[in-house]
Design a protein around this motif. Structure first.
Motif, PDB file in Angstrom:
ATOM      1  N   GLN A   7       4.557  -9.064  56.130  1.00 30.62           N
ATOM      2  CA  GLN A   7       4.056  -8.457  57.360  1.00 30.62           C
ATOM      3  C   GLN A   7       5.096  -7.504  57.957  1.00 30.62           C
ATOM      4  O   GLN A   7       4.747  -6.430  58.459  1.00 30.62           O
ATOM      5  N   ARG A   8       6.375  -7.849  57.891  1.00 30.53           N
ATOM      6  CA  ARG A   8       7.431  -6.966  58.372  1.00 30.53           C
ATOM      7  C   ARG A   8       7.495  -5.703  57.527  1.00 30.53           C
ATOM      8  O   ARG A   8       7.642  -4.595  58.042  1.00 30.53           O
ATOM      9  N   ILE A   9       7.370  -5.868  56.206  1.00 28.95           N
ATOM     10  CA  ILE A   9       7.393  -4.708  55.304  1.00 28.95           C
ATOM     11  C   ILE A   9       6.207  -3.793  55.590  1.00 28.95           C
ATOM     12  O   ILE A   9       6.352  -2.565  55.634  1.00 28.95           O
ATOM     13  N   ILE A  10       5.036  -4.394  55.814  1.00 34.18           N
ATOM     14  CA  ILE A  10       3.839  -3.602  56.127  1.00 34.18           C
ATOM     15  C   ILE A  10       4.044  -2.816  57.416  1.00 34.18           C
ATOM     16  O   ILE A  10       3.728  -1.623  57.498  1.00 34.18           O
ATOM     17  N   GLY A  11       4.594  -3.461  58.433  1.00 33.42           N
ATOM     18  CA  GLY A  11       4.871  -2.775  59.695  1.00 33.42           C
ATOM     19  C   GLY A  11       5.863  -1.636  59.513  1.00 33.42           C
ATOM     20  O   GLY A  11       5.701  -0.551  60.089  1.00 33.42           O
ATOM     21  N   LEU A  88      -2.613  -1.227  52.562  1.00 31.23           N
ATOM     22  CA  LEU A  88      -3.700  -1.979  51.954  1.00 31.23           C
ATOM     23  C   LEU A  88      -3.247  -2.679  50.675  1.00 31.23           C
ATOM     24  O   LEU A  88      -3.583  -3.847  50.438  1.00 31.23           O
ATOM     25  N   LEU A  89      -2.468  -1.984  49.861  1.00 28.01           N
ATOM     26  CA  LEU A  89      -1.945  -2.595  48.629  1.00 28.01           C
ATOM     27  C   LEU A  89      -1.002  -3.763  48.941  1.00 28.01           C
ATOM     28  O   LEU A  89      -1.046  -4.802  48.276  1.00 28.01           O
ATOM     29  N   LEU A  90      -0.147  -3.584  49.956  1.00 33.94           N
ATOM     30  CA  LEU A  90       0.747  -4.674  50.351  1.00 33.94           C
ATOM     31  C   LEU A  90      -0.027  -5.853  50.915  1.00 33.94           C
ATOM     32  O   LEU A  90       0.341  -7.014  50.684  1.00 33.94           O
TER      33      LEU A  90
END
Length: 124
Positions: A7-11, A88-90
């Motif tokens: 979630q941190r990486i997505i953000g 979306l991929l993450l």
């Protein structure tokens, strides 16, 4: 890898993706204005380019190498499009790690819809 890490990486992808697009488009806009400041825009006619996405992306990268402002702006638009796609991929990876089959299915379906719409609808 935990869910919080993903979630941190997505953000971070969304945050830095938008910042990157802003910087690239500003540079491209300045280059474009410097090279075309005295030209007058002709909005009387528009032409539709019926080309594949591969051709368009290839032309954009060729233009970026030649420091063409318009191509640099288009590169920013491509990155802007890819930012939520990477998100979306993450998310798909996150759902796979969690073992959430329903969201894996839904996310995969969304990716398939995006792929089909890009392939069949880009030049039309």
């Amino acid at each position: 890898m935990t869910d919080k890490t993903i979630q941190r990486i997505i953000g971070d992808v969304l945050k830095y993706g938008v910042r990157t697009v802003l910087a690239i488009s500003t540079i491209g806009g300045l280059i474009f204005l410097y090279n075309h400041a005295n030209e007058q825009a002709d909005y009387a006619r528009f032409t539709e380019n019926d080309r594949s996405i591969i051709e368009v992306v290839s032309d954009v990268f060729s233009g970026v190498i030649n420091m063409q402002g318009r191509s640099i702006i288009f590169l920013a638009i491509i990155i802007l499009f890819c930012t939520p796609l990477i998100r979306l991929l993450l998310s798909l990876v996150s759902f796979i790690i969690e073992g959430d089959k329903l969201y894996v299915f839904i996310t995969t379906l969304v990716l398939i819809i995006i792929a089909f719409s890009m392939y069949f609808g880009f030049g039309h």
